[in-house]
Design a protein around this motif. Structure first.
Motif, PDB file in Angstrom:
ATOM      1  N   CYS A 164      40.219  39.012  36.760  1.00 54.75           N
ATOM      2  CA  CYS A 164      38.814  39.398  36.596  1.00 54.75           C
ATOM      3  C   CYS A 164      38.144  39.474  37.970  1.00 54.75           C
ATOM      4  O   CYS A 164      38.404  38.634  38.843  1.00 54.75           O
ATOM      5  CB  CYS A 164      38.076  38.389  35.725  1.00 54.75           C
ATOM      6  N   ALA A 165      37.287  40.466  38.140  1.00 50.65           N
ATOM      7  CA  ALA A 165      36.587  40.620  39.421  1.00 50.65           C
ATOM      8  C   ALA A 165      35.170  41.122  39.172  1.00 50.65           C
ATOM      9  O   ALA A 165      34.937  41.945  38.277  1.00 50.65           O
ATOM     10  CB  ALA A 165      37.340  41.577  40.336  1.00 50.65           C
ATOM     11  N   LYS A 166      34.250  40.636  39.964  1.00 47.32           N
ATOM     12  CA  LYS A 166      32.837  41.021  39.830  1.00 47.32           C
ATOM     13  C   LYS A 166      32.256  41.243  41.216  1.00 47.32           C
ATOM     14  O   LYS A 166      32.534  40.489  42.153  1.00 47.32           O
ATOM     15  CB  LYS A 166      32.054  39.924  39.097  1.00 47.32           C
ATOM     16  N   MET A 167      31.442  42.282  41.337  1.00 50.54           N
ATOM     17  CA  MET A 167      30.830  42.634  42.616  1.00 50.54           C
ATOM     18  C   MET A 167      29.319  42.652  42.424  1.00 50.54           C
ATOM     19  O   MET A 167      28.797  43.469  41.668  1.00 50.54           O
ATOM     20  CB  MET A 167      31.345  44.013  43.063  1.00 50.54           C
ATOM     21  N   SER A 168      28.596  41.751  43.103  1.00 50.07           N
ATOM     22  CA  SER A 168      27.145  41.626  42.930  1.00 50.07           C
ATOM     23  C   SER A 168      26.426  42.001  44.220  1.00 50.07           C
ATOM     24  O   SER A 168      26.692  41.418  45.278  1.00 50.07           O
ATOM     25  CB  SER A 168      26.776  40.181  42.551  1.00 50.07           C
TER      26      SER A 168
ATOM     27  N   ARG B  44      24.223  47.446  53.027  1.00 48.91           N
ATOM     28  CA  ARG B  44      24.301  46.811  51.717  1.00 48.91           C
ATOM     29  C   ARG B  44      25.224  45.610  51.818  1.00 48.91           C
ATOM     30  O   ARG B  44      26.248  45.676  52.505  1.00 48.91           O
ATOM     31  CB  ARG B  44      24.826  47.794  50.669  1.00 48.91           C
ATOM     32  N   ARG B  45      24.825  44.558  51.142  1.00 48.17           N
ATOM     33  CA  ARG B  45      25.656  43.352  51.126  1.00 48.17           C
ATOM     34  C   ARG B  45      25.955  42.965  49.686  1.00 48.17           C
ATOM     35  O   ARG B  45      25.093  43.037  48.806  1.00 48.17           O
ATOM     36  CB  ARG B  45      24.966  42.196  51.860  1.00 48.17           C
ATOM     37  N   PHE B  46      27.199  42.557  49.480  1.00 45.82           N
ATOM     38  CA  PHE B  46      27.690  42.190  48.156  1.00 45.82           C
ATOM     39  C   PHE B  46      28.401  40.840  48.225  1.00 45.82           C
ATOM     40  O   PHE B  46      28.923  40.458  49.274  1.00 45.82           O
ATOM     41  CB  PHE B  46      28.699  43.220  47.641  1.00 45.82           C
ATOM     42  N   THR B  47      28.425  40.177  47.089  1.00 45.28           N
ATOM     43  CA  THR B  47      29.326  39.037  46.901  1.00 45.28           C
ATOM     44  C   THR B  47      30.368  39.470  45.885  1.00 45.28           C
ATOM     45  O   THR B  47      30.021  39.953  44.798  1.00 45.28           O
ATOM     46  CB  THR B  47      28.579  37.792  46.400  1.00 45.28           C
ATOM     47  N   VAL B  48      31.638  39.316  46.247  1.00 46.44           N
ATOM     48  CA  VAL B  48      32.748  39.666  45.359  1.00 46.44           C
ATOM     49  C   VAL B  48      33.386  38.369  44.874  1.00 46.44           C
ATOM     50  O   VAL B  48      33.746  37.503  45.680  1.00 46.44           O
ATOM     51  CB  VAL B  48      33.791  40.537  46.078  1.00 46.44           C
ATOM     52  N   GLN B  49      33.519  38.247  43.560  1.00 41.05           N
ATOM     53  CA  GLN B  49      34.132  37.061  42.956  1.00 41.05           C
ATOM     54  C   GLN B  49      35.392  37.488  42.199  1.00 41.05           C
ATOM     55  O   GLN B  49      35.346  38.398  41.370  1.00 41.05           O
ATOM     56  CB  GLN B  49      33.156  36.381  41.996  1.00 41.05           C
ATOM     57  N   ILE B  50      36.490  36.838  42.500  1.00 40.34           N
ATOM     58  CA  ILE B  50      37.773  37.148  41.865  1.00 40.34           C
ATOM     59  C   ILE B  50      38.287  35.903  41.167  1.00 40.34           C
ATOM     60  O   ILE B  50      38.352  34.818  41.763  1.00 40.34           O
ATOM     61  CB  ILE B  50      38.797  37.631  42.908  1.00 40.34           C
ATOM     62  N   SER B  51      38.648  36.051  39.899  1.00 33.01           N
ATOM     63  CA  SER B  51      39.156  34.930  39.100  1.00 33.01           C
ATOM     64  C   SER B  51      40.606  35.193  38.712  1.00 33.01           C
ATOM     65  O   SER B  51      40.903  36.156  37.998  1.00 33.01           O
ATOM     66  CB  SER B  51      38.304  34.745  37.833  1.00 33.01           C
ATOM     67  N   GLY B  52      41.495  34.350  39.215  1.00 37.26           N
ATOM     68  CA  GLY B  52      42.907  34.440  38.872  1.00 37.26           C
ATOM     69  C   GLY B  52      43.342  33.202  38.123  1.00 37.26           C
ATOM     70  O   GLY B  52      42.688  32.793  37.154  1.00 37.26           O
ATOM     71  N   GLU B  53      44.398  32.566  38.633  1.00 33.59           N
ATOM     72  CA  GLU B  53      44.891  31.368  37.951  1.00 33.59           C
ATOM     73  C   GLU B  53      45.563  30.446  38.963  1.00 33.59           C
ATOM     74  O   GLU B  53      46.493  30.843  39.663  1.00 33.59           O
ATOM     75  CB  GLU B  53      45.893  31.776  36.863  1.00 33.59           C
ATOM     76  N   SER B  54      45.079  29.211  39.043  1.00 35.36           N
ATOM     77  CA  SER B  54      45.700  28.216  39.916  1.00 35.36           C
ATOM     78  C   SER B  54      46.992  27.723  39.271  1.00 35.36           C
ATOM     79  O   SER B  54      47.045  27.485  38.060  1.00 35.36           O
ATOM     80  CB  SER B  54      44.751  27.037  40.143  1.00 35.36           C
ATOM     81  N   ASN B  55      48.010  27.567  40.128  1.00 39.01           N
ATOM     82  CA  ASN B  55      49.282  27.070  39.610  1.00 39.01           C
ATOM     83  C   ASN B  55      50.105  26.521  40.766  1.00 39.01           C
ATOM     84  O   ASN B  55      49.738  26.656  41.937  1.00 39.01           O
ATOM     85  CB  ASN B  55      50.037  28.180  38.877  1.00 39.01           C
ATOM     86  N   HIS B  56      51.225  25.937  40.434  1.00 39.28           N
ATOM     87  CA  HIS B  56      52.076  25.280  41.431  1.00 39.28           C
ATOM     88  C   HIS B  56      52.664  26.302  42.395  1.00 39.28           C
ATOM     89  O   HIS B  56      53.211  27.329  41.977  1.00 39.28           O
ATOM     90  CB  HIS B  56      53.199  24.515  40.710  1.00 39.28           C
ATOM     91  N   ALA B  57      52.578  26.006  43.693  1.00 40.13           N
ATOM     92  CA  ALA B  57      53.033  26.947  44.710  1.00 40.13           C
ATOM     93  C   ALA B  57      54.551  27.067  44.772  1.00 40.13           C
ATOM     94  O   ALA B  57      55.076  28.083  45.240  1.00 40.13           O
ATOM     95  CB  ALA B  57      52.504  26.523  46.085  1.00 40.13           C
ATOM     96  N   GLY B  58      55.275  26.050  44.293  1.00 38.62           N
ATOM     97  CA  GLY B  58      56.734  26.077  44.381  1.00 38.62           C
ATOM     98  C   GLY B  58      57.440  26.539  43.133  1.00 38.62           C
ATOM     99  O   GLY B  58      58.548  27.058  43.192  1.00 38.62           O
ATOM    100  N   THR B  59      56.813  26.365  41.974  1.00 39.92           N
ATOM    101  CA  THR B  59      57.512  26.626  40.711  1.00 39.92           C
ATOM    102  C   THR B  59      57.047  27.900  40.005  1.00 39.92           C
ATOM    103  O   THR B  59      57.597  28.255  38.963  1.00 39.92           O
ATOM    104  CB  THR B  59      57.298  25.434  39.744  1.00 39.92           C
ATOM    105  N   THR B  60      56.047  28.578  40.562  1.00 36.95           N
ATOM    106  CA  THR B  60      55.537  29.792  39.924  1.00 36.95           C
ATOM    107  C   THR B  60      56.123  31.022  40.613  1.00 36.95           C
ATOM    108  O   THR B  60      55.824  31.281  41.785  1.00 36.95           O
ATOM    109  CB  THR B  60      54.001  29.857  40.003  1.00 36.95           C
ATOM    110  N   PRO B  61      56.971  31.796  39.935  1.00 36.84           N
ATOM    111  CA  PRO B  61      57.560  32.995  40.549  1.00 36.84           C
ATOM    112  C   PRO B  61      56.482  33.983  40.984  1.00 36.84           C
ATOM    113  O   PRO B  61      55.403  34.052  40.388  1.00 36.84           O
ATOM    114  CB  PRO B  61      58.423  33.583  39.418  1.00 36.84           C
TER     115      PRO B  61
END
Length: 423
Positions: free
Chosen positions: A330-334, A228-245
């Motif tokens: 959010c995550a989705k597995m198709s 079986r093969r799936f595509t997994v899509q994960i949605s987070g949040e892009s933000n600054h690598a230095g200023t985001t704890p």
């Protein structure tokens, strides 16, 4: 591109000059030259110019040998040795497409071996009772589009032409558009669905290490694993690598890594025959100083027991949902491929064993951990899958290699197989 394959046409023999078992080795680099990449690999993806050039060159080679050739509407190429009864067909061959920068034996060897076996059996015994057809299947690998077995799947009715409308490659080209660009229009070719197949025989390199390690010339496959093969899509949040704890981040790549690590460890502990691969991955925005907001990757899960496969895939879905809640993302597995484990035909595997014993060729029974077109045909008609060794078990690589003696033994076995089935 030379549509007749003339620029690299290999003149070994014609219908007036008999083929020999010695033709096996030189035909392989010839066919592999279509789509050859730097470093000696092969990149021949479905409906691309190199794919079309290879199919047309094969067509010309088949015609020169006296076979009747034709395409079906999805681009499967057939070379027919017509039988006296002409009611049923013994089909033999493999796939013409490759992975990106793959080896010169995968798929290609099965086509060349089938072509030669058909020639050799005709030269020795004349016209068969039943039709023998050599097939160069248009696609098996899933390298360009998110589906596999497009060639055998259309022959067996697993797919239909309408399935091509909503499937796209990485450049957003639909499968149907790619077909049209390669001049394969359902209105101009016959339907791929076949009702006359009495058996399908596929000869392939092992893509594993067992035959090479045990110094065995022939593998006779009992069954092919389900996958079986799936595509997994994960949605987070892009933000600054230095200023985001760290505690405030919604890092999609962290989520993906944690999830893949969990599944890999789970599989290793559960069953040694269960394999999982996280393959193709895209991370967005894919920038050094930005937290990844989105991640997409594929999962390939395989096992020979359908119950084990089902249980593990259900747990994979459940775990993904749990992690999404814990990490507030959010995550989705198709699922886009579901192939059940398939046993090969017992009388045909017994015949292969008998032939190997008679010809004093070393053999052993195997389970195939790789998917093959024989898996699709195995649910449709009596099917046999035979392997020759691949040095060090290497496959899907320019380093792929099988020695001359094993290549020729495979053709010998297949030639006798065709005689037993068609004469």
């Amino acid at each position: 591109m030379n549509k007749n394959g003339g620029e690299r046409a290999l003149t070994i023999t014609t219908k007036n000059s008999p083929f020999s078992i010695e033709d096996t080795e030189p035909l392989l680099p010839w066919l592999s030259s279509f789509g050859q990449s730097e470093g000696g690999g092969v990149s021949r993806l479905l409906y691309t110019p190199s794919w079309l050039e290879a199919q047309l060159a094969l067509k010309q080679k088949m015609e020169q040998s006296g076979l009747h050739t034709y395409f079906d509407s999805v681009g499967n190429l057939f070379g027919r040795l017509e039988g006296k009864q002409d009611t049923v067909t013994i089909l033999t061959g493999s796939h013409i497409d490759s992975v990106i920068n793959g080896g010169k034996y995968d798929g290609t060897y099965g086509i060349i071996a089938s072509f030669l076996a058909a020639q050799l059996v005709y030269q020795k015994y004349g016209k068969p009772k039943k039709n023998i057809e050599v097939v160069s299947l248009c696609e098996e690998e899933g390298s360009r589009f998110p589906l596999t077995f497009w060639g055998s799947g259309n022959i067996t009715g697993k797919y239909s032409i309408t399935d091509a409308n909503n499937i796209h490659d990485a450049n957003s080209v639909s499968l149907r558009t790619a077909m049209n660009e390669a001049d394969f229009n359902p209105e101009h070719y016959q339907s791929p669905v076949r009702k006359d197949l009495e058996a399908f025989i596929e000869l392939h390199v092992e893509q594993g290490i067992i035959l090479d390690r045990t110094r065995t010339s022939l593998g006779i496959v009992d069954s092919i694993v389900g996958q079986r093969r799936f595509t997994v899509q994960i949605s987070g949040e892009s933000n600054h690598a230095g200023t985001t704890p760290m505690s405030y981040r919604k890092d999609s790549l962290y989520f993906a890594s944690k999830y893949i690590y969990f599944l890999t460890n789970k599989a290793m502990k559960l069953d040694q025959d269960l394999v999982i691969t996280a393959g193709k991955m895209n991370v967005m925005p894919n920038t050094p100083n930005v937290i990844p907001g989105n991640a997409e990757f594929t999962l390939d899960i395989r096992h020979h027991d359908e119950a084990v496969l089902e249980t593990f895939c259900n747990e994979a879905r459940h775990t993904l949902d749990q992690m999404a809640k814990e990490l507030t993302m959010c995550a989705k597995m198709s699922k886009w491929l579901d192939i059940k484990p398939v046993p090969m035909n017992t009388p045909l595997t017994a015949l292969a064993t008998k032939i190997a014993k008679e010809q004093q060729i070393s053999y052993r029974k195997l389970m195939s951990g790789a998917g093959h077109d024989a898996q699709v045909f195995g649910e449709y008609c009596p099917t046999a899958l035979l392997f020759v060794p691949s040095k060090d078990g290497i496959s899907h690589s320019p380093k792929e290699f099988t020695n001359k003696a094993d290549l020729e033994n495979g053709v010998r076995i297949l030639t006798e197989f065709l005689y037993q089935l068609a004469y």
